[in-house]
Scaffold this motif. Structure first.
Motif, short mmCIF file in Angstrom:
data_model
loop_
_atom_site.label_atom_id
_atom_site.label_comp_id
_atom_site.label_asym_id
_atom_site.label_seq_id
_atom_site.Cartn_x
_atom_site.Cartn_y
_atom_site.Cartn_z
N LEU A 1 0.83 -1.21 0.00
CA LEU A 1 0.00 0.00 0.00
C LEU A 1 0.86 1.26 0.00
O LEU A 1 0.53 2.24 -0.67
CB LEU A 1 -0.94 -0.01 1.21
N GLU A 2 1.97 1.25 0.74
CA GLU A 2 2.87 2.40 0.74
C GLU A 2 3.46 2.64 -0.64
O GLU A 2 3.59 3.79 -1.08
CB GLU A 2 3.98 2.21 1.77
N SER A 3 3.82 1.58 -1.34
CA SER A 3 4.34 1.70 -2.70
C SER A 3 3.29 2.28 -3.63
O SER A 3 3.59 3.10 -4.51
CB SER A 3 4.80 0.34 -3.23
N LEU A 4 2.05 1.86 -3.44
CA LEU A 4 0.95 2.36 -4.26
C LEU A 4 0.72 3.85 -4.01
O LEU A 4 0.56 4.63 -4.96
CB LEU A 4 -0.32 1.56 -3.96
N VAL A 5 0.74 4.27 -2.75
CA VAL A 5 0.57 5.69 -2.42
C VAL A 5 1.72 6.51 -3.00
O VAL A 5 1.51 7.58 -3.59
CB VAL A 5 0.47 5.89 -0.89
N ALA A 6 2.94 6.01 -2.88
CA ALA A 6 4.11 6.72 -3.43
C ALA A 6 4.00 6.85 -4.95
O ALA A 6 4.36 7.89 -5.52
CB ALA A 6 5.40 5.99 -3.05
#
Length: 89
Positions: free
Chosen positions: A72-77
């Motif tokens: 999810l953090e990669s997606l937000v970034a």
């Protein structure tokens, strides 16, 4: 002339003969393609890849050993990067 007879497990290329390669996850490959599209300023392709990535992350059950928060953090970034490329001001 004798014809060769193969059982399914012996037939070259048969589904039972398939051995998966140990490589990156598909989501990782899509994320890499997204960043390459961003690097090349192909924002339309980057946006489509991001949609595919969103679909995959949202539908996937977390398997043991996988870190959903990291995905999810990669997606937000990725969303942030695309936003900054579209709004450089």
């Amino acid at each position: 002339m004798m014809s060769e007879q193969f059982l399914d497990e012996e037939r070259p290329g048969s589904a039972t003969n398939f051995v998966p390669r140990q490589t990156r996850r598909l989501t990782d490959k899509i994320l890499l393609a997204f960043h390459q599209a961003c690097d090349q300023r192909d924002l339309e392709v980057a946006e489509e890849l991001l949609r595919v990535l969103e679909m995959m992350v949202s539908r996937r059950e977390v398997a043991p050993g996988q870190n959903r928060r990291k995905s999810l953090e990669s997606l937000v970034a990725a969303h942030e990067r695309l936003w900054y490329l579209r709004h450089p001001d």
